[in-house]
Scaffold this motif. Sequence first.
Motif, PDB file in Angstrom:
ATOM      1  N   TRP A  31       0.853  -1.187   0.000  1.00 57.80           N
ATOM      2  CA  TRP A  31       0.000   0.000   0.000  1.00 57.80           C
ATOM      3  C   TRP A  31       0.889   1.238   0.000  1.00 57.80           C
ATOM      4  N   ILE A  32       0.784   2.049  -1.068  1.00 59.45           N
ATOM      5  CA  ILE A  32       1.531   3.294  -1.166  1.00 59.45           C
ATOM      6  C   ILE A  32       0.563   4.447  -0.968  1.00 59.45           C
ATOM      7  N   ALA A  33       0.780   5.232   0.076  1.00 56.00           N
ATOM      8  CA  ALA A  33      -0.117   6.339   0.393  1.00 56.00           C
ATOM      9  C   ALA A  33       0.670   7.475   1.019  1.00 56.00           C
ATOM     10  N   PRO A  34       0.206   8.710   0.835  1.00 58.33           N
ATOM     11  CA  PRO A  34       0.872   9.833   1.498  1.00 58.33           C
ATOM     12  C   PRO A  34       0.868   9.631   3.007  1.00 58.33           C
ATOM     13  N   ALA A 124       4.210   9.140  -2.575  1.00 56.45           N
ATOM     14  CA  ALA A 124       3.299   9.325  -3.705  1.00 56.45           C
ATOM     15  C   ALA A 124       3.954   8.757  -4.954  1.00 56.45           C
ATOM     16  N   VAL A 125       3.130   8.230  -5.840  1.00 46.93           N
ATOM     17  CA  VAL A 125       3.633   7.660  -7.084  1.00 46.93           C
ATOM     18  C   VAL A 125       3.920   8.784  -8.077  1.00 46.93           C
ATOM     19  N   ARG A 138       7.546   4.100  -9.490  1.00 43.15           N
ATOM     20  CA  ARG A 138       8.546   4.904  -8.794  1.00 43.15           C
ATOM     21  C   ARG A 138       7.827   5.908  -7.899  1.00 43.15           C
ATOM     22  N   THR A 139       8.323   6.065  -6.673  1.00 40.83           N
ATOM     23  CA  THR A 139       7.703   6.991  -5.717  1.00 40.83           C
ATOM     24  C   THR A 139       8.536   8.252  -5.563  1.00 40.83           C
TER      25      THR A 139
END
Length: 363
Positions: A31-34, A124-125, A138-139
């Motif tokens: 999970w990628i999230a701010p 963030a992406v 990439r983030t």
Amino acid sequence: MERSRVIVVGGGLSAMAACLTLADAGVPALWIAPEARVKTKPGESLASAAIPLLERLGLESLLKAPGHRKVEVLFSSWGTNNLVERNRAGLAHEMGYVIDRAEFEVRFSEEVNTRPEIDCCSGAVVSAERHENHWRVRTDNGLDLEADFLIDGTGRQSVVGRQYATLHRQDKLAAAYDFLVQGDDDVEPTPATLVEAVPGGWWYATLLQDGRLALNYYSDPDLMPKGLGHDVEAWKTLIGNSRYVSRWIETGGFLIGDPPSVTSAGTTFLSTPAGPGWIAVGDAAAAFDPLSSHGMTSALWTGIEGAEAAARSLSGLPGALIRYQERVAGGISRYTSDRAQIYRGERRFPDCVFWKRRHAIAA
């Protein structure tokens, strides 16, 4: 380069619901999230249709927190100068909840963070590219990641979905919103919700459990006073032009001390909310006019159904993504029909631009 089975992008309800659904299906996810920030945000109306969805996620207990309350009474001035009351006492079903949105999302994210099947990454992406049968992501903090499947829950930005599908915009509705506090604590305001149509748009106001009045005004950007987000006097004038909202604020002793925040609230949707190796959920798939009061319900439903479709697709059932697309398209069609009927019900302002535009869409 780190490889994941599924990457879920976005910090809202739809992304979190997708993460929990994948975990329940035994599918590991990143999970990628701010980074979580507790902030006041609009969106306090949780429809009763969302309750079974929370039960599917095992999160119905979130509604027992002291910051939320059941909707007991709804007042509306829509299509009539009178104030029409709808009371839960006369209904056989629930009218939903008024929630503290920030508190609700914080508790929701805590549940996601407890699941061992879900790895969490703050950020963030900045890029997401499809390469044959996998994704490269990439983030903004320099991470390079790979995944077999990607779920876009980035809200109206739809940072991934709009690269692979056409974004359709039905209107340019905007929301000016504020949270008012009382200056006179001797007055006990009514725990109610109010919807009022006016020549330039419509108002939504509801009393939160902590005593603040959540106040939203919906119109088109070109019809709002210029610089409204920086002009408290223009905001006061706009409120003063309402019939019932201004009366509630005055009698409740609420203070108007700051200009409102302004954000997009229009209806947008992707031509296809899914494709080979990806799926969009929540507002990234379809964002609805708040008049529907189903924004959070849609976020939860698409998060759950989208993640289930992703899990089935990964197990070798590609038709699951097509079925998800069809169900989202059906939901958009029903919403469009329902919205048209509601806007057609307001005929007091036939010469006003805002209503001409809505009636044209409804035609």
